[in-house]
Design a protein around this motif. Structure first.
Motif, PDB file in Angstrom:
ATOM      1  N   ILE A  79       0.836  -1.201   0.000  1.00 46.03           N
ATOM      2  CA  ILE A  79       0.000   0.000   0.000  1.00 46.03           C
ATOM      3  C   ILE A  79       0.869   1.249   0.000  1.00 46.03           C
ATOM      4  CG2 ILE A  79      -1.654   1.362   1.342  1.00 46.03           C
ATOM      5  CD1 ILE A  79      -2.892  -1.215   2.318  1.00 46.03           C
ATOM      6  N   LYS A  80       0.562   2.142  -0.925  1.00 43.61           N
ATOM      7  CA  LYS A  80       1.268   3.416  -1.009  1.00 43.61           C
ATOM      8  C   LYS A  80       0.459   4.521  -0.353  1.00 43.61           C
ATOM      9  CE  LYS A  80       3.790   6.274  -4.321  1.00 43.61           C
ATOM     10  NZ  LYS A  80       4.184   6.451  -5.738  1.00 43.61           N
ATOM     11  N   LYS A  81      -0.871   4.392  -0.434  1.00 46.19           N
ATOM     12  CA  LYS A  81      -1.747   5.407   0.144  1.00 46.19           C
ATOM     13  C   LYS A  81      -3.127   4.807   0.382  1.00 46.19           C
ATOM     14  CE  LYS A  81      -1.363   9.358  -1.815  1.00 46.19           C
ATOM     15  NZ  LYS A  81      -1.514  10.443  -2.827  1.00 46.19           N
ATOM     16  N   VAL A  82      -3.733   5.114   1.514  1.00 46.50           N
ATOM     17  CA  VAL A  82      -5.104   4.704   1.809  1.00 46.50           C
ATOM     18  C   VAL A  82      -6.008   5.888   1.495  1.00 46.50           C
ATOM     19  CG1 VAL A  82      -6.741   3.937   3.567  1.00 46.50           C
ATOM     20  CG2 VAL A  82      -4.381   3.086   3.605  1.00 46.50           C
ATOM     21  N   LEU A  83      -6.938   5.694   0.541  1.00 45.44           N
ATOM     22  CA  LEU A  83      -7.841   6.780   0.151  1.00 45.44           C
ATOM     23  C   LEU A  83      -9.110   6.776   0.990  1.00 45.44           C
ATOM     24  CD1 LEU A  83      -7.423   6.616  -3.725  1.00 45.44           C
ATOM     25  CD2 LEU A  83      -6.231   8.079  -2.104  1.00 45.44           C
ATOM     26  N   ASN A  84      -9.638   5.596   1.240  1.00 41.61           N
ATOM     27  CA  ASN A  84     -10.782   5.428   2.147  1.00 41.61           C
ATOM     28  C   ASN A  84     -10.857   3.954   2.508  1.00 41.61           C
ATOM     29  OD1 ASN A  84     -12.327   4.073   0.056  1.00 41.61           O
ATOM     30  ND2 ASN A  84     -12.783   6.098  -0.790  1.00 41.61           N
ATOM     31  N   ASN A  95     -12.484   1.639   1.419  1.00 43.79           N
ATOM     32  CA  ASN A  95     -12.689   0.700   0.317  1.00 43.79           C
ATOM     33  C   ASN A  95     -11.740   0.896  -0.862  1.00 43.79           C
ATOM     34  OD1 ASN A  95     -15.003  -0.374   1.662  1.00 43.79           O
ATOM     35  ND2 ASN A  95     -16.172   1.392   0.946  1.00 43.79           N
ATOM     36  N   THR A  96     -10.817   1.853  -0.750  1.00 47.12           N
ATOM     37  CA  THR A  96      -9.919   2.147  -1.870  1.00 47.12           C
ATOM     38  C   THR A  96      -8.511   2.460  -1.386  1.00 47.12           C
ATOM     39  OG1 THR A  96     -11.832   3.194  -2.941  1.00 47.12           O
ATOM     40  CG2 THR A  96      -9.706   3.447  -4.023  1.00 47.12           C
ATOM     41  N   VAL A  97      -7.538   1.818  -2.004  1.00 46.81           N
ATOM     42  CA  VAL A  97      -6.142   2.091  -1.677  1.00 46.81           C
ATOM     43  C   VAL A  97      -5.328   2.213  -2.962  1.00 46.81           C
ATOM     44  CG1 VAL A  97      -6.217   0.896   0.546  1.00 46.81           C
ATOM     45  CG2 VAL A  97      -5.550  -0.367  -1.519  1.00 46.81           C
ATOM     46  N   VAL A  98      -4.208   2.922  -2.859  1.00 43.43           N
ATOM     47  CA  VAL A  98      -3.248   2.989  -3.958  1.00 43.43           C
ATOM     48  C   VAL A  98      -2.091   2.071  -3.593  1.00 43.43           C
ATOM     49  CG1 VAL A  98      -1.716   4.469  -5.303  1.00 43.43           C
ATOM     50  CG2 VAL A  98      -3.878   5.382  -4.432  1.00 43.43           C
ATOM     51  N   VAL A  99      -1.744   1.168  -4.495  1.00 41.02           N
ATOM     52  CA  VAL A  99      -0.635   0.244  -4.253  1.00 41.02           C
ATOM     53  C   VAL A  99       0.426   0.453  -5.320  1.00 41.02           C
ATOM     54  CG1 VAL A  99      -2.180  -1.457  -3.218  1.00 41.02           C
ATOM     55  CG2 VAL A  99      -1.596  -1.628  -5.654  1.00 41.02           C
ATOM     56  N   GLU A 100       1.601  -0.066  -5.049  1.00 41.55           N
ATOM     57  CA  GLU A 100       2.670  -0.047  -6.047  1.00 41.55           C
ATOM     58  C   GLU A 100       3.108  -1.487  -6.285  1.00 41.55           C
ATOM     59  OE1 GLU A 100       7.055   1.938  -6.746  1.00 41.55           O
ATOM     60  OE2 GLU A 100       5.563   3.000  -5.545  1.00 41.55           O
ATOM     61  N   GLU A 101       3.132  -1.841  -7.549  1.00 42.64           N
ATOM     62  CA  GLU A 101       3.515  -3.197  -7.926  1.00 42.64           C
ATOM     63  C   GLU A 101       4.360  -3.124  -9.192  1.00 42.64           C
ATOM     64  OE1 GLU A 101       1.178  -7.411  -8.185  1.00 42.64           O
ATOM     65  OE2 GLU A 101       0.460  -5.820  -9.517  1.00 42.64           O
ATOM     66  N   ASP A 102       5.557  -3.660  -9.117  1.00 43.72           N
ATOM     67  CA  ASP A 102       6.484  -3.620 -10.258  1.00 43.72           C
ATOM     68  C   ASP A 102       6.723  -2.190 -10.734  1.00 43.72           C
ATOM     69  OD1 ASP A 102       6.552  -6.417 -10.206  1.00 43.72           O
ATOM     70  OD2 ASP A 102       4.803  -6.557 -11.540  1.00 43.72           O
ATOM     71  N   ILE A 148       4.679   0.268 -10.711  1.00 37.87           N
ATOM     72  CA  ILE A 148       3.481   0.889 -11.283  1.00 37.87           C
ATOM     73  C   ILE A 148       2.438   1.120 -10.198  1.00 37.87           C
ATOM     74  CG2 ILE A 148       1.597   0.635 -12.943  1.00 37.87           C
ATOM     75  CD1 ILE A 148       3.441  -1.169 -14.574  1.00 37.87           C
ATOM     76  N   GLU A 149       1.894   2.342 -10.155  1.00 35.98           N
ATOM     77  CA  GLU A 149       0.817   2.625  -9.214  1.00 35.98           C
ATOM     78  C   GLU A 149      -0.496   2.053  -9.729  1.00 35.98           C
ATOM     79  OE1 GLU A 149       0.125   6.621  -8.112  1.00 35.98           O
ATOM     80  OE2 GLU A 149       1.882   6.750  -6.791  1.00 35.98           O
ATOM     81  N   ARG A 150      -1.220   1.394  -8.853  1.00 31.92           N
ATOM     82  CA  ARG A 150      -2.512   0.835  -9.218  1.00 31.92           C
ATOM     83  C   ARG A 150      -3.551   1.230  -8.174  1.00 31.92           C
ATOM     84  NH1 ARG A 150      -1.083  -3.189 -13.029  1.00 31.92           N
ATOM     85  NH2 ARG A 150       1.102  -3.793 -12.844  1.00 31.92           N
ATOM     86  N   VAL A 200      -5.168   0.684 -13.534  1.00 27.92           N
ATOM     87  CA  VAL A 200      -4.167   1.739 -13.626  1.00 27.92           C
ATOM     88  C   VAL A 200      -4.801   2.948 -14.288  1.00 27.92           C
ATOM     89  CG1 VAL A 200      -1.918   2.396 -14.551  1.00 27.92           C
ATOM     90  CG2 VAL A 200      -2.320   0.029 -13.820  1.00 27.92           C
ATOM     91  N   MET A 201      -4.686   4.098 -13.644  1.00 26.63           N
ATOM     92  CA  MET A 201      -5.270   5.317 -14.200  1.00 26.63           C
ATOM     93  C   MET A 201      -4.257   6.122 -15.005  1.00 26.63           C
ATOM     94  SD  MET A 201      -8.464   5.408 -13.401  1.00 26.63           S
ATOM     95  CE  MET A 201      -8.943   7.101 -13.635  1.00 26.63           C
ATOM     96  N   ALA A 202      -3.016   5.645 -15.046  1.00 24.83           N
ATOM     97  CA  ALA A 202      -1.956   6.312 -15.807  1.00 24.83           C
ATOM     98  C   ALA A 202      -1.822   7.776 -15.382  1.00 24.83           C
ATOM     99  CB  ALA A 202      -2.218   6.188 -17.304  1.00 24.83           C
ATOM    100  N   ASP A 203      -1.987   8.699 -16.329  1.00 19.61           N
ATOM    101  CA  ASP A 203      -1.774  10.122 -16.046  1.00 19.61           C
ATOM    102  C   ASP A 203      -2.868  10.729 -15.174  1.00 19.61           C
ATOM    103  OD1 ASP A 203       0.477  10.028 -17.614  1.00 19.61           O
ATOM    104  OD2 ASP A 203      -0.574  10.654 -19.436  1.00 19.61           O
ATOM    105  N   GLU A 204      -3.951   9.979 -14.948  1.00 20.77           N
ATOM    106  CA  GLU A 204      -5.081  10.551 -14.211  1.00 20.77           C
ATOM    107  C   GLU A 204      -5.172  10.028 -12.778  1.00 20.77           C
ATOM    108  OE1 GLU A 204      -8.119   9.405 -17.075  1.00 20.77           O
ATOM    109  OE2 GLU A 204      -8.317  11.500 -17.599  1.00 20.77           O
TER     110      GLU A 204
END
Length: 275
Positions: free
Chosen positions: A3-8, A10-17, A19-21, A48-52
């Motif tokens: 986990i890179k960031k907990v948004l709420n 039910n949603t988290v940002v992770v990093e794998e290889d 890449i942020e997902r 993956v949201m890429a630039d967004e």
């Protein structure tokens, strides 16, 4: 996945290889911190949201969680129903639109969708998904959305389908159809029944023709003798088709070939016969 960031909850940002997902799932972020590890099986959605990425994360922080959850359920239902993956941008576009629409409705503000009839006919499957979404929103949020908003949901879903044109192109096609129908109604001096078979067939034909013109694909062909027969026998309908051709050329720089005028004339004639 770390986990890179907990948004709420039910949603988290992770990093794998590297890449942020974005990972979504019921309770996936509950009591979690940066650096914690989660399994792929814990997530109901990974994308993956890429630039967004940053914009989506900001959206999740500012919008009510209930609005986000409803939007995600609609997106998941749409993907299952259409059996196609939707462009990840819909997670921003539909969620943002839906939340704003709900806020407007709660304040008693309704925005008219002047292309509703065209949307219902051109994008029938997507509109049916919008009807399902209406029931979900009523059940979860106790908000009744009007048919106008169902039309907007349908447009968002249609433009998010892979290999589909942009929102601008989709709305343009619906606007062209509306203008063509208005020309026909003026020529017939009568309103067109949007539920009639003749209307449905005309819209299907126009949609095919517009897509072919946009992509450069070949249109229907018709031999000269048959074309002349239609032009003579259904002269009034043919004159109406010429009005449509001139309008499309003047307003959109679209050129319908002569053979296409004959086909449109036949559809217009069917509307004459149905009067």
């Amino acid at each position: 996945m770390k986990i890179k960031k907990v948004l709420n909850n039910n949603t988290v940002v992770v990093e794998e290889d590297g890449i942020e997902r974005i990972c979504m799932g019921s309770g996936i972020g509950f009591n979690k911190r940066k650096g914690d590890v989660i399994l792929r099986s814990d997530a109901e959605k990974i994308f993956v949201m890429a630039d967004e990425n940053e914009r989506f994360q900001e959206l999740l922080k500012t919008l009510p969680v209930s609005h986000v959850e409803v939007a995600e359920e609609i997106i998941s239902y749409a993907e299952r129903t259409l059996n196609v993956p939707l462009n990840t941008h819909i997670h921003i576009a539909l969620t943002d639109h839906l939340s704003f629409a709900i806020e407007r409705l709660q304040k008693g503000l309704v925005i008219e969708n002047k292309l509703l009839n065209e949307i219902k006919t051109l994008y029938r499957k997507e509109y049916e998904i919008g009807l399902w979404a209406k029931e979900l929103i009523q059940e979860r949020l106790n908000v009744t959305i009007p048919d106008d908003e169902i039309g907007y949901i349908a447009i968002h879903i249609h433009t998010a389908k892979e290999q589909t044109n942009s929102m601008e192109s989709t709305m343009k096609q619906a606007a062209i159809v509306k203008e063509m129908i208005e020309i026909i109604e003026s020529h017939l001096n009568s309103s067109v029944s949007y539920e009639s078979v003749s209307y449905q067939r005309l819209i299907a034909h126009i949609r095919f023709a517009l897509q072919a013109l946009e992509t450069g694909d070949p249109l229907h062909t018709l031999d000269a003798e048959m074309h002349e027969l239609i032009k003579t026998k259904y002269s009034d309908s043919y004159r109406c088709a010429i009005k449509i051709k001139n309008h499309l050329k003047e307003e959109y720089d679209l050129v319908f070939p002569e053979s296409e005028l004959a086909y449109i004339s036949l559809h217009i004639q069917n509307m004459f016969n149905a009067k």
